[in-house]
Structures are given as C-alpha cells and as structure tokens.
Design a protein around this motif. Structure first.
Motif, PDB file in Angstrom:
ATOM      1  N   ALA A  43       0.823  -1.219   0.000  1.00 42.10           N
ATOM      2  CA  ALA A  43       0.000   0.000   0.000  1.00 42.10           C
ATOM      3  C   ALA A  43       0.857   1.269   0.000  1.00 42.10           C
ATOM      4  CB  ALA A  43      -0.915  -0.002   1.219  1.00 42.10           C
ATOM      5  N   ALA A  44       2.125   1.141   0.445  1.00 40.88           N
ATOM      6  CA  ALA A  44       2.979   2.336   0.547  1.00 40.88           C
ATOM      7  C   ALA A  44       3.412   2.806  -0.837  1.00 40.88           C
ATOM      8  CB  ALA A  44       4.211   2.003   1.386  1.00 40.88           C
ATOM      9  N   THR A  45       3.388   4.115  -1.031  1.00 37.22           N
ATOM     10  CA  THR A  45       3.857   4.656  -2.321  1.00 37.22           C
ATOM     11  C   THR A  45       5.279   5.180  -2.136  1.00 37.22           C
ATOM     12  OG1 THR A  45       2.770   6.706  -1.705  1.00 37.22           O
ATOM     13  CG2 THR A  45       1.617   5.306  -3.287  1.00 37.22           C
ATOM     14  N   GLU A  46       6.085   4.867  -3.104  1.00 35.56           N
ATOM     15  CA  GLU A  46       7.496   5.245  -3.006  1.00 35.56           C
ATOM     16  C   GLU A  46       7.666   6.737  -3.272  1.00 35.56           C
ATOM     17  OE1 GLU A  46      11.461   3.819  -5.180  1.00 35.56           O
ATOM     18  OE2 GLU A  46      10.013   2.221  -4.755  1.00 35.56           O
ATOM     19  N   SER A  47       8.417   7.395  -2.406  1.00 37.06           N
ATOM     20  CA  SER A  47       8.642   8.833  -2.593  1.00 37.06           C
ATOM     21  C   SER A  47       9.923   9.034  -3.396  1.00 37.06           C
ATOM     22  CB  SER A  47       8.759   9.502  -1.231  1.00 37.06           C
ATOM     23  OG  SER A  47       9.134  10.837  -1.396  1.00 37.06           O
ATOM     24  N   ASP A  48       9.804   9.829  -4.487  1.00 38.86           N
ATOM     25  CA  ASP A  48      10.964  10.027  -5.371  1.00 38.86           C
ATOM     26  C   ASP A  48      12.101  10.790  -4.683  1.00 38.86           C
ATOM     27  OD1 ASP A  48       9.638   8.739  -7.303  1.00 38.86           O
ATOM     28  OD2 ASP A  48       8.830  10.556  -8.259  1.00 38.86           O
ATOM     29  N   ASP A  49      11.701  11.765  -3.838  1.00 36.72           N
ATOM     30  CA  ASP A  49      12.740  12.634  -3.270  1.00 36.72           C
ATOM     31  C   ASP A  49      13.063  12.304  -1.812  1.00 36.72           C
ATOM     32  OD1 ASP A  49      10.371  13.424  -2.245  1.00 36.72           O
ATOM     33  OD2 ASP A  49      10.734  15.581  -2.440  1.00 36.72           O
ATOM     34  N   LEU A  50      12.669  11.111  -1.375  1.00 38.71           N
ATOM     35  CA  LEU A  50      12.908  10.754   0.031  1.00 38.71           C
ATOM     36  C   LEU A  50      14.403  10.772   0.360  1.00 38.71           C
ATOM     37  CD1 LEU A  50      11.750   9.821   2.739  1.00 38.71           C
ATOM     38  CD2 LEU A  50      11.997   7.470   1.955  1.00 38.71           C
ATOM     39  N   PHE A  51      15.212  10.154  -0.528  1.00 43.73           N
ATOM     40  CA  PHE A  51      16.653  10.079  -0.273  1.00 43.73           C
ATOM     41  C   PHE A  51      17.264  11.483  -0.210  1.00 43.73           C
ATOM     42  CE2 PHE A  51      21.089   9.523  -1.712  1.00 43.73           C
ATOM     43  CZ  PHE A  51      21.517   8.704  -0.672  1.00 43.73           C
ATOM     44  N   ALA A  52      16.845  12.315  -1.161  1.00 40.30           N
ATOM     45  CA  ALA A  52      17.381  13.683  -1.203  1.00 40.30           C
ATOM     46  C   ALA A  52      16.999  14.444   0.056  1.00 40.30           C
ATOM     47  CB  ALA A  52      16.850  14.413  -2.430  1.00 40.30           C
ATOM     48  N   ARG A  53      15.742  14.247   0.531  1.00 39.06           N
ATOM     49  CA  ARG A  53      15.288  14.973   1.717  1.00 39.06           C
ATOM     50  C   ARG A  53      16.031  14.516   2.962  1.00 39.06           C
ATOM     51  NH1 ARG A  53       9.614  14.385   2.789  1.00 39.06           N
ATOM     52  NH2 ARG A  53       9.346  12.867   1.137  1.00 39.06           N
ATOM     53  N   VAL A  54      16.260  13.203   3.051  1.00 40.54           N
ATOM     54  CA  VAL A  54      17.008  12.674   4.198  1.00 40.54           C
ATOM     55  C   VAL A  54      18.440  13.211   4.182  1.00 40.54           C
ATOM     56  CG1 VAL A  54      17.971  10.562   5.217  1.00 40.54           C
ATOM     57  CG2 VAL A  54      15.601  10.605   4.479  1.00 40.54           C
ATOM     58  N   GLN A  55      19.019  13.239   2.976  1.00 44.25           N
ATOM     59  CA  GLN A  55      20.386  13.739   2.826  1.00 44.25           C
ATOM     60  C   GLN A  55      20.476  15.218   3.260  1.00 44.25           C
ATOM     61  OE1 GLN A  55      21.710  13.111  -1.164  1.00 44.25           O
ATOM     62  NE2 GLN A  55      23.668  12.309  -0.516  1.00 44.25           N
ATOM     63  N   LEU A  56      19.489  16.017   2.807  1.00 40.45           N
ATOM     64  CA  LEU A  56      19.449  17.438   3.176  1.00 40.45           C
ATOM     65  C   LEU A  56      19.318  17.611   4.686  1.00 40.45           C
ATOM     66  CD1 LEU A  56      17.223  19.369   0.625  1.00 40.45           C
ATOM     67  CD2 LEU A  56      19.566  19.858   1.273  1.00 40.45           C
ATOM     68  N   SER A  57      18.467  16.770   5.265  1.00 39.01           N
ATOM     69  CA  SER A  57      18.233  16.858   6.703  1.00 39.01           C
ATOM     70  C   SER A  57      19.512  16.543   7.490  1.00 39.01           C
ATOM     71  CB  SER A  57      17.104  15.908   7.062  1.00 39.01           C
ATOM     72  OG  SER A  57      17.155  15.535   8.370  1.00 39.01           O
ATOM     73  N   ILE A  58      20.273  15.533   7.013  1.00 43.70           N
ATOM     74  CA  ILE A  58      21.544  15.182   7.674  1.00 43.70           C
ATOM     75  C   ILE A  58      22.541  16.338   7.536  1.00 43.70           C
ATOM     76  CG2 ILE A  58      23.542  13.624   7.579  1.00 43.70           C
ATOM     77  CD1 ILE A  58      21.527  11.411   6.728  1.00 43.70           C
ATOM     78  N   GLU A  59      22.583  16.921   6.338  1.00 41.00           N
ATOM     79  CA  GLU A  59      23.498  18.058   6.105  1.00 41.00           C
ATOM     80  C   GLU A  59      23.126  19.247   6.989  1.00 41.00           C
ATOM     81  OE1 GLU A  59      23.589  19.015   1.950  1.00 41.00           O
ATOM     82  OE2 GLU A  59      24.352  17.026   1.457  1.00 41.00           O
ATOM     83  N   ASP A  60      21.816  19.523   7.095  1.00 36.21           N
ATOM     84  CA  ASP A  60      21.328  20.618   7.949  1.00 36.21           C
ATOM     85  C   ASP A  60      21.771  20.413   9.391  1.00 36.21           C
ATOM     86  OD1 ASP A  60      20.124  22.131   6.088  1.00 36.21           O
ATOM     87  OD2 ASP A  60      18.069  21.536   6.536  1.00 36.21           O
ATOM     88  N   ASP A  61      21.611  19.167   9.842  1.00 30.16           N
ATOM     89  CA  ASP A  61      21.944  18.833  11.225  1.00 30.16           C
ATOM     90  C   ASP A  61      23.438  19.038  11.479  1.00 30.16           C
ATOM     91  OD1 ASP A  61      20.925  17.944  13.666  1.00 30.16           O
ATOM     92  OD2 ASP A  61      21.920  16.015  13.368  1.00 30.16           O
ATOM     93  N   ARG A  62      24.245  18.598  10.510  1.00 31.51           N
ATOM     94  CA  ARG A  62      25.700  18.734  10.630  1.00 31.51           C
ATOM     95  C   ARG A  62      26.085  20.228  10.665  1.00 31.51           C
ATOM     96  NH1 ARG A  62      27.987  15.647   6.094  1.00 31.51           N
ATOM     97  NH2 ARG A  62      27.302  13.835   7.229  1.00 31.51           N
TER      98      ARG A  62
END
Lengths: 52, 204
Positions: free
Chosen positions: B19-38
């Motif tokens: 039922a879950a739909t794959e998000s195209d930009d999930l990886f990019a968003r996670v990457q941005l979030s890690i960079e923001d945190d750093r």
C-alpha cells in the motif's frame, strides 16, 4: 587618583585583544550561517526590487 | 499458535508495503536533513568560539588598562566609555542579523501574497534598526565625566554604562515585539488592498 600604565602590559593586552578579534572575525567569515532548509524563503528572496 | 501469529504479521507487513507509495525525493530529503543537522552543530560550536573570543578580547583590554593601587582596581573613565561604545556597536552588528535570521520566514509567511512588499519591508526595517542604534549611541555618548563621575571609574559611571546597554536592549525588544504583533495586520491590509484593487471579474 591617577592611573599609571605599564607599557608592556598595555601592548600585550591590546595585542591579544586584536588577535582574538581577528580570530572571531575569521570564524564568522568562514562559517556557513545558512538557516536550515525548512526556514528557506524562496518567494521573498526571489522578489526583485527594481529601484534598489 | 506462534506460526499463525507469524503468518498474520507477515501478511500485515506485506500488505502494508504494497500500500505504501514510493517517494521520489525521500533520499534527497534525508540527505538534506543530515546536512542541515551537521551544519547546525558546526554553527553552534563556532558561535561558542566567537563569543569566547569576544569575551577574551574584552578581558584582555580590561587587564591591559587597569591599575591596582593600595588594593583598589582603577581604570580611566574614558576607557570604560570606549568599551561600552564598542559593546553597543558589537551588539548592533550581531543582533540585527540574528533577528533577521529568525524573522525572515515569519515575514515571508505574512507577506506570502505580496513577496515584493515583504522584501521591501524587511529592507526598510533593517535601515530603521541601524538608524535607531546609531542615534542611541550618539545620544548617550559622553565626551567628559558627567556629574558624579570621577577621573577613574566609579559606581555612578558603572551604573550609567550598564543602563546604556540595558536601554538599547529594552528599546529594540519593545520595537521588535510591536513589529511581531503588527506585522500580521500590515500583511493582511496589503493583501486586502491588492484584492480590492483587482477588477470584480478577477476576484471570482
């Protein structure tokens, strides 16, 4: 009552202050101060003010 | 029993994944979030270092310019006056960008219908801020010892200089508070004005 200054102490103190200020300025200039991406304001930043 | 439970659990998980739909930009968003945190961690460390350097510089100037006589610490009145002015200028240079950093997304939200006006508003507020600070420093600066001051720093001068710093913090705090409260009203008025200027056909 008058204050007497010790030249060596004045030079050393002001020199140290200058070095510390220079280090602070370097830290400010070399740090990426961008806010987190969720605080981005693309509409506001993208707006152009013709006369400025 | 455990095999049945396992089966039920597997079925539930498999149907959940289907039922879950794959998000195209999930990886990019996670990457941005890690960079923001750093970046935020680095900013915090650098901020502590900058504040330490500034406090160290003030301490070094104080240590260089005081004189200890008969157990009393003495400093010329004009040195404290200069130090206070330097602190006020430093406060202006730090506080302005600090307020702007956190206020920009607030202004962007208030002026979302009129971003050009928002940008102009932020710029004009910047100018007003630096004018207020400059005027305050020029109004309160002393070129000679005042009434109960002496040639060396005494309690009256210390109280005066402390009040100068407290005064500007209070003025900026009150103006900032008023700005925060009035900004949504101003933004709303601009939006309504724009809406009223539009022809009736465009409003529908």
């Amino acid at each position: 009552v008058t204050v007497t200054y010790d030249l060596a102490r004045v030079v050393a103190g002001l020199g140290l202050a200058a070095v510390l200020l220079a280090v602070a300025a370097w830290l400010v200039r070399t740090t990426d101060w961008r806010p987190p991406t969720e605080a981005d304001t693309p509409e506001l930043d993208g707006a152009t003010l013709d006369d400025w | 029993v455990s095999a049945h439970t396992e089966e039920l659990l597997r079925d539930a998980l498999v149907s959940g994944v289907a039922a879950a739909t794959e998000s195209d930009d999930l990886f990019a968003r996670v990457q941005l979030s890690i960079e923001d945190d750093r970046r935020r961690r680095l900013q915090r460390r650098r901020r502590v270092l900058v504040v330490s350097c500034l406090l160290g510089a003030i301490a070094a100037v104080v240590a260089a310019t005081i004189d200890v006589k008969e157990g009393e610490v003495l400093m010329d009145w004009w040195i404290l006056e200069l130090l206070t002015n330097a602190i006020l200028i430093g406060l202006a240079l730090w506080l302005g960008p600090f307020i702007k950093r956190f206020g920009k997304s607030y202004a962007a939200d208030v002026f979302r219908a009129t971003p050009r006006t928002g940008k102009s508003y932020v710029l004009l507020m910047d100018i007003a801020y630096y004018l207020i600070f400059t005027a305050y420093i020029l109004f309160t600066i002393s070129f000679e010892p005042k009434g109960s001051w002496e040639d060396t720093v005494n309690a009256a001068q210390l109280q005066h200089e402390t009040a100068r710093i407290g005064g500007i913090v209070l003025i900026i705090g009150v103006l900032h508070g008023l700005n925060i409260l009035s900004l949504p009203i101003i933004g709303r008025l601009f939006t309504l004005n724009r809406h009223l200027d539009e022809p009736p056909s465009a409003r529908a």
